[in-house]
Design an enzyme around this catalytic site. Structure first.
Site, PDB file in Angstrom:
ATOM      1  N   GLY A 248       0.816  -1.205   0.000  1.00  0.00           N
ATOM      2  CA  GLY A 248       0.000   0.000   0.000  1.00  0.00           C
ATOM      3  C   GLY A 248       0.853   1.261   0.000  1.00  0.00           C
ATOM      4  N   GLU A 251       6.528   4.334   4.923  1.00  0.00           N
ATOM      5  CA  GLU A 251       6.680   5.486   5.813  1.00  0.00           C
ATOM      6  C   GLU A 251       8.077   6.108   5.834  1.00  0.00           C
ATOM      7  OE1 GLU A 251       6.229   2.242   6.860  1.00  0.00           O
ATOM      8  OE2 GLU A 251       7.460   1.801   8.613  1.00  0.00           O
ATOM      9  N   ASN A 252       8.862   6.032   4.753  1.00  0.00           N
ATOM     10  CA  ASN A 252      10.194   6.634   4.718  1.00  0.00           C
ATOM     11  C   ASN A 252      10.188   8.009   5.373  1.00  0.00           C
ATOM     12  OD1 ASN A 252      10.789   4.489   2.727  1.00  0.00           O
ATOM     13  ND2 ASN A 252       9.488   5.748   1.419  1.00  0.00           N
ATOM     14  N   HIS A 284      -1.929   6.123   8.580  1.00  0.00           N
ATOM     15  CA  HIS A 284      -1.021   5.062   9.028  1.00  0.00           C
ATOM     16  C   HIS A 284       0.437   5.453   8.785  1.00  0.00           C
ATOM     17  CE1 HIS A 284       0.073   0.751   9.687  1.00  0.00           C
ATOM     18  NE2 HIS A 284       1.051   1.067   8.848  1.00  0.00           N
ATOM     19  N   GLU A 285       0.741   5.842   7.562  1.00  0.00           N
ATOM     20  CA  GLU A 285       2.139   6.155   7.245  1.00  0.00           C
ATOM     21  C   GLU A 285       2.602   7.388   8.021  1.00  0.00           C
ATOM     22  OE1 GLU A 285       3.415   3.735   5.853  1.00  0.00           O
ATOM     23  OE2 GLU A 285       1.606   2.855   4.988  1.00  0.00           O
ATOM     24  N   HIS A 288       3.454   6.525  11.583  1.00  0.00           N
ATOM     25  CA  HIS A 288       4.737   5.831  11.716  1.00  0.00           C
ATOM     26  C   HIS A 288       5.875   6.786  12.076  1.00  0.00           C
ATOM     27  CE1 HIS A 288       4.389   1.580  10.935  1.00  0.00           C
ATOM     28  NE2 HIS A 288       3.918   1.687   9.699  1.00  0.00           N
TER      29      HIS A 288
HETATM   30  N1  ARG Z   1       5.915  -0.417   6.570  1.00  0.00           N
HETATM   31  C1  ARG Z   1       4.974  -0.396   5.500  1.00  0.00           C
HETATM   32  C2  ARG Z   1       3.628  -0.112   6.131  1.00  0.00           C
HETATM   33  O1  ARG Z   1       3.140  -0.791   6.956  1.00  0.00           O
HETATM   34  C3  ARG Z   1       4.890  -1.652   4.724  1.00  0.00           C
HETATM   35  C4  ARG Z   1       6.074  -1.939   3.891  1.00  0.00           C
HETATM   36  C5  ARG Z   1       6.243  -3.375   3.708  1.00  0.00           C
HETATM   37  N2  ARG Z   1       7.115  -3.664   2.638  1.00  0.00           N
HETATM   38  C6  ARG Z   1       7.559  -4.879   2.382  1.00  0.00           C
HETATM   39  N3  ARG Z   1       8.308  -5.041   1.361  1.00  0.00           N
HETATM   40  N4  ARG Z   1       7.321  -5.886   3.115  1.00  0.00           N
HETATM   41  O2  ARG Z   1       3.016   0.833   5.864  1.00  0.00           O
HETATM   42 ZN    ZN Z   2       2.883   0.175   8.721  1.00  0.00          ZN
END
Ligand code: ARG
Ligand code: ZN
Length: 843
Positions: A248, A251-252, A284-285, A288
């Site tokens: 989806g 969150e960089n 959500h992002e 984070h």
């Molecule tokens: N941290 C991201 C989120 O929850 C998901 C990224 C997962 N990426 C992956 N390649 N597994 O919003």
């Molecule tokens: Zn996440």
């Protein structure tokens, strides 16, 4: 190749600073790194191992002297000084060749990155582990008009841009974007007065579709200040939309990268459900930034530390912004649909897994959604105030650190003075607990005896009792509330709770608000369920009572050839007409249990499910319901739809949902006249697609499907809907043929994950087609997964879970599914990702 939690050891070096230079080129991008390392006095290891994959090393130096690293599997090793030193390396990579969409890759001519979990090692040599945190400075050299990275902007000129991120971060939060993009800009002033420039970067044609995401972002920023006291911490916050993305969003730090389906919306092209999803992913992002970025994970076994908490926070946000009961019901539907399925099959694993082969395979419903349920239970157990104290302590104590579940639970123990030893089991024990309920009445005391039992899961034969908060209230037979909600705290395998001095024998409303992620096993008396459906003060259990009546009726149709439950239809008819009830809630009450739901319930009860029979029973149940409720549905359809121009707000969306539910049912018995008229008149995607779906369901949509394609063939996100709806709604006679035809369609660009998910994923999620008795459905999905695997292992592995329920079915289907799994597994060069998934599924 298996990694174990128990083998965790810290890296031997700390990093004071990272400087990266990118000279962009599709086939030969040069990345130079200058990294200031120093031995970590707290660590024992002096093994200088840097991860690196698919990199061409041009040269490396240590303190200016040419280094001679030893190239080893997955990276390099080098002898280094026992004092601070500067590591410099230059590597070459080919982003245009990166179809796995992991690391630096290209999408529609634009450069972008995805580094979580272990993609940074495909960009340069680095200790690519979340417990190594450092401040990054980045210089991008390229001809693209827009060059973005994390943090605050620095110098900028012809063909280059520099970025500096003052917050130390793990490499998985690194991001870079370069392309011909336009910006929807805005700003937000934090409560301490920092003015933050906000930007959503998209391709030129999409500029008009960013307004809603921007609005959601600003609401999320304000909410996090208000509810959690968390402020944003950079001068800019950028979001970029890309079409090719495995998940989806991501969150960089300061530069979130999104699947365009999770950002772009306009009334004509996005449904109410799309708007809702965009709002929740944007939040959500953003959330984070504190739960994930400022406080990150020590290692990937702790993934639920950031994901469970951040999902919980985005669910809270949506509940506050919209309707809390409707949000809760939708969250539970998603949990049961995906997580219970996972938790009761061969892929079951604890919220904090203890080993993995490929970490990307553990971005699961269990880690995310069950992880969020654990936070909700904690909050219920310690109360709202205790939760707020614990969270404040968490942010104070752990800001800037890479943490564990132990750290997380300790802040609750310290802030709430409570032993969470038993609660911790929820993180370690897989499987969905079964909660049994027995009732006794002695004329004045009502006794509820609760039992718990968790079935065995792979690698865990024995299960210990968990702490389960069971929110319970009692109703009088006239429907009034006798005893308001209290939390029964269960800690043993069997436990009794007494309610004394009652005037009448009550009807118990157990597990209100779905207070724990368990399966309630309770012999349901239909009269009690109808009472709860009509009167429960807890909206979740009100909805749940109706759901149980519907499910039980469907099970009786399938098992004993019974007729649909007319008593349920009468009760539902009353509820649907309660004008003071939220339309969105009523819409949920009019929805039927899903096909997979019924399959699982049959299986749990010892009957082998037949997906085709389930499809037919569900259809005749829906038709009977439509006939029984016809006048009511016709009135709801007529009067619920909001007037005036489209607005995506929860109120208007709820009214459209109610009218849409009515239309879906009515179309089963009215020949499709209403749906056809709505299709022709619709000025928004919710109503256009709702009408089209209704017509596809009765096989009367040929003209409309052609019209829809002609209208939308140039809009990739809408075209995904056109594909998905046909493969998803086709009945058992046509589903396989439809999927086959559409997979040969010129617009089936299978290397784009969104399109692949729409067509192949959409078909696999249609039980009546996937489980075609010929086995052709399994064959079709397996063929496509075999084809996609070398191109994009992550998406392949994820979609292979279509087969996870294979043991549930009859001998023929079991054999066919096993054969499909074995054929995939035998494919030469099958990725580590898919190999791990299939091996686990075969057990
Ligand atoms: N941290 C991201 C989120 O929850 C998901 C990224 C997962 N990426 C992956 N390649 N597994 O919003
Ligand atoms: Zn996440």
């Amino acid at each position: 190749e298996t990694v174990h939690l128990k083998d965790y050891a810290p890296f031997g070096y700390l990093i004071d600073k990272v400087e990266l230079v990118f000279r962009l080129d599709p086939e030969a991008t040069r990345v130079t790194s200058r990294i200031a390392f120093r031995p970590d006095p707290a660590a024992k290891s002096r093994d200088f191992f840097l991860h690196g994959e698919k990199l061409k090393l041009i040269g490396a130096r240590i303190d200016g002297q040419k280094a001679a690293p030893e190239m080893v599997k997955g990276g390099l090793r080098c002898t280094v000084p026992d004092a601070p030193f500067l590591w410099e390396a230059e590597v070459e990579i080919a982003p245009a060749q990166n179809t796995a969409l992991d690391g630096l890759y290209m999408s529609n001519g634009m450069y972008c990155t995805q580094c979580e979990a272990e993609g940074f090692r495909k960009i340069t040599y680095y200790p690519d582990r979340p417990d190594v945190m450092a401040p990054f400075s980045v210089r991008i050299e390229g001809t693209q008009p827009v060059l973005l990275s994390n943090g605050n902007p620095g110098r900028k000129g012809e063909g280059f841009a520099e970025w500096h991120d003052p917050w130390k971060k793990p490499a998985y939060l690194f991001a870079l974007v370069a392309g011909d993009l336009v910006c929807h800009s805005d700003s937000f002033t934090t409560r301490s007065g920092r003015r933050v420039a906000l930007g959503i970067w998209v391709r030129a044609g999409d500029l008009e579709k960013c307004g809603f995401a921007m609005d959601a972002l600003k609401r999320a920023m304000a909410w996090d200040e208000r509810v959690y006291g968390r402020e944003y911490d950079l001068d800019v916050f950028n979001i970029v939309a890309v079409d090719d993305f495995n998940m989806g969003a991501m969150e960089n730090k300061g530069l979130n990268i999104f699947n365009s389906s999770a950002v772009l919306a306009s009334p004509e092209t996005a449904t109410d459900a799309n708007y809702e999803r965009i709002e929740s992913i944007i939040a959500h992002e953003y959330f984070h930034n504190w739960t994930g970025n400022r406080i990150t994970c020590r290692d990937w076994f702790q993934l639920c530390l950031k994901e469970g908490l951040t999902v919980f926070r985005d669910q809270q946000f949506s509940a506050d912004e919209r309707s809390a009961p409707v949000q809760r019901i939708n969250d539970v539907l998603a949990l049961r649909g995906r997580q219970f399925r996972e938790d009761n099959g061969p892929l079951a694993h604890p919220v904090r897994p203890e080993s993995f082969v490929e970490i990307n395979n553990f971005y699961t419903a269990t880690v995310y959604e069950k992880g969020a349920e654990l936070i909700g239970m904690l909050r219920r157990l310690v109360g709202e105030d205790g939760y707020a104290r614990a969270l404040d302590l968490y942010f104070r104590r752990h800001d800037g650190q890479a943490c564990t579940i132990e750290d997380w639970l300790k802040v609750f123990e310290d802030a709430c003075d409570r032993d969470l030893g038993q609660f911790k089991l929820w993180y370690a024990q897989a499987g969905t607990p079964r909660l049994g309920v027995e009732e006794a009445w002695d004329g004045s005391t009502f006794t509820l005896t609760l039992t718990q039992k968790t079935p065995p899961t792979p690698g865990q034969a024995q299960k210990a009792p968990l702490v389960i908060p069971v929110a319970t209230g009692l109703l009088a037979p006239d429907g009034s509330e006798l005893v308001p909600t209290r939390i029964l705290e269960m800690t043993e395998a069997r436990q009794s709770f007494r309610f004394a001095d009652l005037p009448v024998r009550p009807v118990a409303s157990v597990l209100r608000g779905f207070s724990a992620p368990v399966i309630l096993e309770r012999r349901a008396d239909p009269r009690q369920l109808r009472l709860l459906l009509a009167h429960d003060t807890d909206p979740f259990n009100r909805w749940e009572a109706g759901r149980l009546l519907a499910r039980n009726s469907l099970l009786a149709m399938l098992r004993d050839g019974a007729d649909p439950d007319a008593g349920y239809f009468a009760a539902l008819n009353d509820l649907a007409g309660e004008l003071e009830l939220d339309p969105a809630f009523r819409a949920l009450c009019l929805a039927l249990p899903g096909q997979d739901d019924i399959a699982q319930a049959l299986h749990d009860g010892g009957t082998v499910p037949d997906p085709v029979a389930i499809y037919r029973a569900r259809r005749s149940f829906a038709e009977a319901m439509a006939r029984a409720l016809q006048p009511r549905l016709a009135a709801l359809y007529e009067y619920s739809r909001p007037e005036g121009p489209y607005s995506p707000d929860a109120g208007a969306a709820g009214r459209r949902a109610l009218a849409g539910a009515a239309l879906g049912l009515l179309t089963l018995v009215d020949g499709g006249g209403r749906a056809r008229r709505q299709y022709a008149a619709a000025d928004n995607m919710t109503e256009q697609l709702g009408a089209l779906s209704a017509l596809v369901s009765i096989g009367e949509a040929e003209e409309e499907l052609a019209q829809f394609y002609a209208q939308w063939k140039d809009d990739r996100l809408v075209l995904d809907k056109w594909f998905g709806l046909q493969v998803g709604l086709a009945g058992p006679e046509t589903a396989v043929a439809t999927a086959r035809t559409l997979s040969e369609h010129p617009d089936f660009s299978w290397k784009t994950p969104n399109r692949f998910r729409a067509v192949i994923g959409g078909f696999a999620a249609n039980p009546a087609g996937f489980h075609d008795p010929s086995g052709a459905g399994y064959g079709l999905v397996a063929d496509w997964l075999i084809r996609l695997d070398p191109v994009n292992p992550q998406t392949t592995a994820r979609m292979s879970t279509a087969f996870e329920t294979w043991r549930r079915y009859d001998a023929d289907r079991r054999a066919q599914m096993r054969e499909a799994l074995e054929r995939m597994l035998a494919t030469k060069g099958l990725s580590r990702d898919t190999t791990e998934m299939i091996t686990r599924m075969l057990g």
